[in-house]
Write a protein that holds these residues in place. Structure first.
Motif, PDB file in Angstrom:
ATOM      1  N   SER A   1      47.198  29.962  26.328  1.00  0.00           N
ATOM      2  CA  SER A   1      48.259  28.987  26.596  1.00  0.00           C
ATOM      3  C   SER A   1      47.983  27.723  25.775  1.00  0.00           C
ATOM      4  O   SER A   1      46.865  27.509  25.299  1.00  0.00           O
ATOM      5  CB  SER A   1      48.302  28.653  28.089  1.00  0.00           C
ATOM      6  N   THR A   2      49.015  26.880  25.609  1.00  0.00           N
ATOM      7  CA  THR A   2      48.882  25.675  24.783  1.00  0.00           C
ATOM      8  C   THR A   2      49.369  24.471  25.565  1.00  0.00           C
ATOM      9  O   THR A   2      50.502  24.450  26.044  1.00  0.00           O
ATOM     10  CB  THR A   2      49.724  25.814  23.496  1.00  0.00           C
ATOM     11  N   VAL A   3      48.483  23.492  25.712  1.00  0.00           N
ATOM     12  CA  VAL A   3      48.854  22.225  26.354  1.00  0.00           C
ATOM     13  C   VAL A   3      48.621  21.117  25.340  1.00  0.00           C
ATOM     14  O   VAL A   3      47.512  20.943  24.825  1.00  0.00           O
ATOM     15  CB  VAL A   3      48.009  21.959  27.629  1.00  0.00           C
ATOM     16  N   TRP A   4      49.697  20.375  25.018  1.00  0.00           N
ATOM     17  CA  TRP A   4      49.606  19.305  24.012  1.00  0.00           C
ATOM     18  C   TRP A   4      49.307  17.971  24.685  1.00  0.00           C
ATOM     19  O   TRP A   4      49.840  17.671  25.744  1.00  0.00           O
ATOM     20  CB  TRP A   4      50.919  19.190  23.232  1.00  0.00           C
ATOM     21  N   ASP A   5      48.459  17.185  24.058  1.00  0.00           N
ATOM     22  CA  ASP A   5      48.129  15.841  24.532  1.00  0.00           C
ATOM     23  C   ASP A   5      48.772  14.841  23.570  1.00  0.00           C
ATOM     24  O   ASP A   5      48.251  14.574  22.482  1.00  0.00           O
ATOM     25  CB  ASP A   5      46.600  15.670  24.559  1.00  0.00           C
ATOM     26  N   ASP A   6      49.915  14.271  23.980  1.00  0.00           N
ATOM     27  CA  ASP A   6      50.660  13.361  23.101  1.00  0.00           C
ATOM     28  C   ASP A   6      49.876  12.095  22.779  1.00  0.00           C
ATOM     29  O   ASP A   6      49.942  11.576  21.664  1.00  0.00           O
ATOM     30  CB  ASP A   6      52.000  12.982  23.736  1.00  0.00           C
ATOM     31  N   GLN A   7      49.142  11.585  23.779  1.00  0.00           N
ATOM     32  CA  GLN A   7      48.376  10.358  23.544  1.00  0.00           C
ATOM     33  C   GLN A   7      47.270  10.591  22.516  1.00  0.00           C
ATOM     34  O   GLN A   7      47.076   9.781  21.601  1.00  0.00           O
ATOM     35  CB  GLN A   7      47.777   9.862  24.875  1.00  0.00           C
ATOM     36  N   LEU A   8      46.588  11.733  22.612  1.00  0.00           N
ATOM     37  CA  LEU A   8      45.530  12.050  21.652  1.00  0.00           C
ATOM     38  C   LEU A   8      46.124  12.223  20.248  1.00  0.00           C
ATOM     39  O   LEU A   8      45.536  11.776  19.251  1.00  0.00           O
ATOM     40  CB  LEU A   8      44.784  13.329  22.077  1.00  0.00           C
ATOM     41  N   SER A   9      47.326  12.845  20.186  1.00  0.00           N
ATOM     42  CA  SER A   9      48.006  13.013  18.887  1.00  0.00           C
ATOM     43  C   SER A   9      48.269  11.653  18.246  1.00  0.00           C
ATOM     44  O   SER A   9      48.021  11.445  17.063  1.00  0.00           O
ATOM     45  CB  SER A   9      49.343  13.750  19.063  1.00  0.00           C
ATOM     46  N   TYR A  10      48.745  10.714  19.066  1.00  0.00           N
ATOM     47  CA  TYR A  10      49.060   9.375  18.538  1.00  0.00           C
ATOM     48  C   TYR A  10      47.800   8.668  18.033  1.00  0.00           C
ATOM     49  O   TYR A  10      47.839   7.952  17.024  1.00  0.00           O
ATOM     50  CB  TYR A  10      49.742   8.547  19.631  1.00  0.00           C
ATOM     51  N   LEU A  11      46.685   8.874  18.712  1.00  0.00           N
ATOM     52  CA  LEU A  11      45.433   8.208  18.329  1.00  0.00           C
ATOM     53  C   LEU A  11      44.898   8.685  16.973  1.00  0.00           C
ATOM     54  O   LEU A  11      44.018   8.042  16.398  1.00  0.00           O
ATOM     55  CB  LEU A  11      44.348   8.425  19.403  1.00  0.00           C
ATOM     56  N   LEU A  12      45.414   9.809  16.473  1.00  0.00           N
ATOM     57  CA  LEU A  12      44.956  10.324  15.170  1.00  0.00           C
ATOM     58  C   LEU A  12      45.586   9.568  14.000  1.00  0.00           C
ATOM     59  O   LEU A  12      45.102   9.655  12.873  1.00  0.00           O
ATOM     60  CB  LEU A  12      45.280  11.826  15.046  1.00  0.00           C
ATOM     61  N   SER A  13      46.683   8.819  14.281  1.00  0.00           N
ATOM     62  CA  SER A  13      47.414   8.126  13.200  1.00  0.00           C
ATOM     63  C   SER A  13      46.543   7.207  12.348  1.00  0.00           C
ATOM     64  O   SER A  13      46.614   7.250  11.115  1.00  0.00           O
ATOM     65  CB  SER A  13      48.579   7.320  13.775  1.00  0.00           C
ATOM     66  N   PRO A  14      45.714   6.325  12.957  1.00  0.00           N
ATOM     67  CA  PRO A  14      44.916   5.415  12.124  1.00  0.00           C
ATOM     68  C   PRO A  14      44.005   6.137  11.134  1.00  0.00           C
ATOM     69  O   PRO A  14      43.790   5.646  10.018  1.00  0.00           O
ATOM     70  CB  PRO A  14      44.091   4.620  13.150  1.00  0.00           C
ATOM     71  N   ALA A  15      43.487   7.289  11.547  1.00  0.00           N
ATOM     72  CA  ALA A  15      42.604   8.047  10.648  1.00  0.00           C
ATOM     73  C   ALA A  15      43.369   8.516   9.414  1.00  0.00           C
ATOM     74  O   ALA A  15      42.884   8.392   8.283  1.00  0.00           O
ATOM     75  CB  ALA A  15      42.004   9.247  11.377  1.00  0.00           C
ATOM     76  N   LEU A  16      44.606   9.018   9.618  1.00  0.00           N
ATOM     77  CA  LEU A  16      45.403   9.507   8.486  1.00  0.00           C
ATOM     78  C   LEU A  16      45.771   8.359   7.548  1.00  0.00           C
ATOM     79  O   LEU A  16      45.738   8.518   6.322  1.00  0.00           O
ATOM     80  CB  LEU A  16      46.671  10.208   8.993  1.00  0.00           C
TER      81      LEU A  16
ATOM     82  N   ALA B   1      38.500   4.456  19.803  1.00  0.00           N
ATOM     83  CA  ALA B   1      39.659   4.951  20.572  1.00  0.00           C
ATOM     84  C   ALA B   1      39.442   6.399  21.008  1.00  0.00           C
ATOM     85  O   ALA B   1      39.779   6.771  22.147  1.00  0.00           O
ATOM     86  CB  ALA B   1      40.921   4.835  19.732  1.00  0.00           C
ATOM     87  N   ILE B   2      38.870   7.212  20.125  1.00  0.00           N
ATOM     88  CA  ILE B   2      38.638   8.629  20.460  1.00  0.00           C
ATOM     89  C   ILE B   2      37.585   8.743  21.566  1.00  0.00           C
ATOM     90  O   ILE B   2      37.729   9.539  22.504  1.00  0.00           O
ATOM     91  CB  ILE B   2      38.211   9.428  19.201  1.00  0.00           C
ATOM     92  N   ARG B   3      36.524   7.924  21.479  1.00  0.00           N
ATOM     93  CA  ARG B   3      35.471   7.968  22.524  1.00  0.00           C
ATOM     94  C   ARG B   3      36.079   7.632  23.894  1.00  0.00           C
ATOM     95  O   ARG B   3      35.705   8.222  24.911  1.00  0.00           O
ATOM     96  CB  ARG B   3      34.356   6.974  22.194  1.00  0.00           C
ATOM     97  N   ARG B   4      37.010   6.671  23.917  1.00  0.00           N
ATOM     98  CA  ARG B   4      37.644   6.299  25.188  1.00  0.00           C
ATOM     99  C   ARG B   4      38.577   7.406  25.694  1.00  0.00           C
ATOM    100  O   ARG B   4      38.748   7.573  26.897  1.00  0.00           O
ATOM    101  CB  ARG B   4      38.454   5.017  25.015  1.00  0.00           C
ATOM    102  N   ALA B   5      39.186   8.139  24.767  1.00  0.00           N
ATOM    103  CA  ALA B   5      40.172   9.166  25.152  1.00  0.00           C
ATOM    104  C   ALA B   5      39.523  10.477  25.585  1.00  0.00           C
ATOM    105  O   ALA B   5      40.168  11.298  26.240  1.00  0.00           O
ATOM    106  CB  ALA B   5      41.123   9.423  23.988  1.00  0.00           C
ATOM    107  N   VAL B   6      38.264  10.682  25.207  1.00  0.00           N
ATOM    108  CA  VAL B   6      37.575  11.947  25.529  1.00  0.00           C
ATOM    109  C   VAL B   6      36.604  11.691  26.681  1.00  0.00           C
ATOM    110  O   VAL B   6      35.635  10.921  26.520  1.00  0.00           O
ATOM    111  CB  VAL B   6      36.826  12.493  24.296  1.00  0.00           C
ATOM    112  N   PRO B   7      36.854  12.280  27.854  1.00  0.00           N
ATOM    113  CA  PRO B   7      35.985  12.007  29.026  1.00  0.00           C
ATOM    114  C   PRO B   7      34.555  12.530  28.811  1.00  0.00           C
ATOM    115  O   PRO B   7      34.297  13.364  27.933  1.00  0.00           O
ATOM    116  CB  PRO B   7      36.678  12.766  30.163  1.00  0.00           C
TER     117      PRO B   7
END
Length: 662
Positions: free
Chosen positions: A549-564, A585-591
């Protein structure tokens, strides 16, 4: 009321056919000419759109058109109220059919109409495309005196349905009399041709150069009523440059009409004189080039294997001096720095000239700039010529280098010479820059020598629009070469006068003028969203096939923008920035107890399916897309960076986070 794209295009087609049937274009031209004669002759004031519409209404032409167009309106009031547009971004899919053009009645225009094609025999078996079906298309691109035009795409067929008109402005701006109404005799001296390039786009968006043609438009100056019809036979490119690919029916018209036309004897005499003058200049340059080459070979017998390229074949199989492929090109407001120019050139697609049959031989084809830009891809020579032209435009002393890279593969790149003697190599296919520090072979063994980072092995010659130098140092290895171009014992120069005679501005019409760059027509935000949505569907389907199954995390997707954004900035400027904020930001988003994995990848095309197939070939990316575990959350972010000529750098980042279970 918003219509689906299929209906809108069908409606436009009906209106277009009706206008053709009633010869509305012809009647508008008559009214226009009459209005100018009656109302504008004394004052020479500007003719506004309102004046034209008023004149058409007075003669009842608008009423006639509206009577003929019968539409069935069965739309209730609820449907008529248009749906609210998305608040973030909105773009009309259908390009506007009619573009307003401000016509200055004190200037001459050439109205060029393409009235269909015939004998495109390669498409003889092509079936009629069904409504709404995606099919291969032809697009005609034009360049004339710093003006560029593009036709609407038409389906590929034996008789392609081209019906486009282009209003080309003709005036002698270079001599300062651009505001005067030029007469036929003055226009006869304007030897710039109309460069026409035919591009085929397949169903996957891949472009192919079909034909490149230089149209001699001045025959219209001797035509009765200032109108002439021409059947233009288009020939193929490269190895097929002697094979006909099809015929275009073209109608040329001078506007306003000429008071006095020239005789056909005068125009044909002018063309003959120009051809003779050009041929003589080219003959003299060839004689000089042969003499220069003989002298170069007498310096050292091994020089005959060095890559010293004086002439190159363009897409039409015409041999031209390499210096004519380069000249200073200013990008206006479209590019701000030389490094941004290098980035732009690197995101234009790379494709070697096609060869029919095997053998692995390299087909010789240096494209004219218009053909390269319209196709949006080309060989390393095309990239190097464009980059060198842009760097010259930015005021640098730039040269195209011809040599080899690893395994003796012929290659071209760009070199700039700093005022302090610094030599910088620019790789046009990647945008990378390398500082050249020569190795001194006479140094003792213990002296530490610089390690070259560039991929280049040998160099035979360097050139730009004014200079040509053949490498006559004992070794042609790049790492031991000294780039003191003023030292004739190391670099044999060609005569600047000889080069000037066959390259602009000294040359005549045999060398095509450079077109200006066009701003991007791609909407970065909309295209990014589209590709991202398609990739989400492709990932979900791929995981479904694996039973996941696939569950998308929209907030995590948005956090990738600065890297690109940081990756693109680094590619353009060589400076990395913003990495600390992204990591925080990634450290805060990943429990705690969860693992994060990310995979960035870069493309220069906008085909989501192709990009996904490439990503799956990487074991790192496949590991993310096919991630198994507890509380798996997936993310994907796409960022499209647009450049002139609708070139794009597409950055994609796939990521996942999941609970680590030992």
């Amino acid at each position: 009321m918003s219509l689906p794209p299929g209906k809108a295009s069908e409606l436009k087609q009906i209106i277009h056919q009706q206008l053709l049937k009633m010869d509305v274009h012809g009647r508008i031209r008559e009214v226009l000419a009459e209005t100018i004669r009656e109302e504008l002759a004394p004052e020479h004031q500007q003719l506004s759109t309102e004046d034209l519409i008023k004149a058409l209404r007075q003669r009842g032409i608008i009423d006639d058109v509206m009577k003929e167009l019968k539409f069935v309106t069965e739309v209730n009031e609820k449907e008529r109220t248009s749906a609210p547009k998305p608040s973030t971004h909105f773009v009309d899919r259908e390009p506007p059919v009619l573009k307003k053009t401000n016509i200055d009645p004190t200037r001459r225009y050439l109205y060029l109409q393409v009235l269909g094609g015939k004998a495109f025999l390669e498409h003889l078996q092509e079936p009629e495309p069904l409504p709404g079906q995606i099919c291969s298309t032809f697009t005609l691109c034009l360049h004339f005196r710093n003006q560029r035009f593009r036709s609407k795409p038409v389906p590929c067929a034996c008789e392609p349905d081209f019906h486009d008109g282009f209003l080309l402005e003709v005036h002698k701006d270079s001599l300062g009399d651009g505001s005067k109404m030029v007469d036929a005799t003055t226009m006869l001296s304007i030897c710039d041709p109309v460069h026409m390039v035919l591009i085929k786009t397949d169903t996957f968006g891949e472009t192919t150069l079909v034909a490149s043609y230089f149209l001699e438009w001045r025959s219209v100056l001797a035509a009765e009523n200032g109108i002439t019809n021409i059947a233009v036979e288009l020939l193929g490119v490269g190895t097929e440059s002697n094979v006909s690919v099809g015929v275009l029916n073209i109608r040329l018209e001078m506007y306003p009409q000429l008071n006095k036309t020239l005789s056909s004897e005068i125009t044909s005499t002018q063309f003959t004189l120009e051809r003779q003058k050009t041929a003589e200049k080219e003959r003299l340059f060839l004689v000089y080039a042969k003499q220069w080459w003989r002298e170069y070979l007498q310096i050292r017998p091994t020089h005959n294997v060095r890559l010293v390229k004086i002439f190159a074949q363009d897409e039409n199989g015409v041999n031209r001096p390499v210096c004519s492929f380069v000249r200073p090109l200013r990008a206006g407001r479209l590019l701000d720095t030389p490094r941004q120019a290098a980035r732009f050139v690197s995101v234009l697609g790379y494709e070697r000239a096609p060869v029919i049959g095997g053998g692995g031989g390299k087909q010789e084809q240096w494209c004219t700039l218009l053909a390269f830009l319209c196709r949006n891809k080309g060989d390393c020579e095309d990239h190097s010529n464009l980059l060198c032209s842009l760097l010259l435009g930015f005021g640098l002393e730039a040269f195209v280098c011809v040599g080899t890279k690893a395994k003796g593969v012929p290659h071209t790149w760009v070199m700039t010479c700093g005022t302090d003697g610094t030599i910088t190599f620019w790789e046009s296919l990647t945008g990378h820059r390398y500082i050249h520090r020569p190795i001194n072979p006479d140094d003792p063994p213990l002296v530490e020598q610089p390690k070259p980072l560039y991929p280049y092995r040998t160099i035979g010659c360097v050139f730009n629009h004014q200079k040509f130098f053949g490498n006559c140092q004992p070794s042609d290895a790049v790492d031991v070469c000294v780039f003191d171009l003023h030292d004739e014992s190391k670099w044999k120069p060609m005569s600047g006068e000889a080069i000037k005679s066959v390259c602009p501005p000294g040359a005549t019409s045999s060398v095509p003028p450079f077109p200006p760059l066009c701003a991007s027509a791609v909407d970065a935000a909309v295209t990014s969203n589209e590709i991202e949505l398609q990739l989400r569907i492709l990932v979900s389907e791929h995981r479904k096939d694996l039973g996941l199954s696939t569950v998308w995390d929209d907030q995590l997707s948005y956090l990738l923008s600065p890297a690109l954004a940081a990756y693109e900035l680094e590619r353009t400027t060589g400076v990395s920035a913003g990495n600390e904020e992204f990591q925080d930001a990634i450290r805060r988003a990943v429990p705690d107890g969860h693992t994060f994995k990310g995979f960035p990848i870069h493309f220069v095309h906008r085909n989501a399916r192709r990009a996904f197939a490439t990503c799956l070939r990487s074991p790192f990316c496949e590991e993310i897309i096919c991630c198994r575990g507890d509380q798996v959350r997936l993310a994907v972010r796409v960022r499209v960076f647009t450049y002139p000529e609708s070139a794009c750098a597409v950055w994609i980042m796939f990521a996942c986070k999941y609970r680590s279970v030992l």
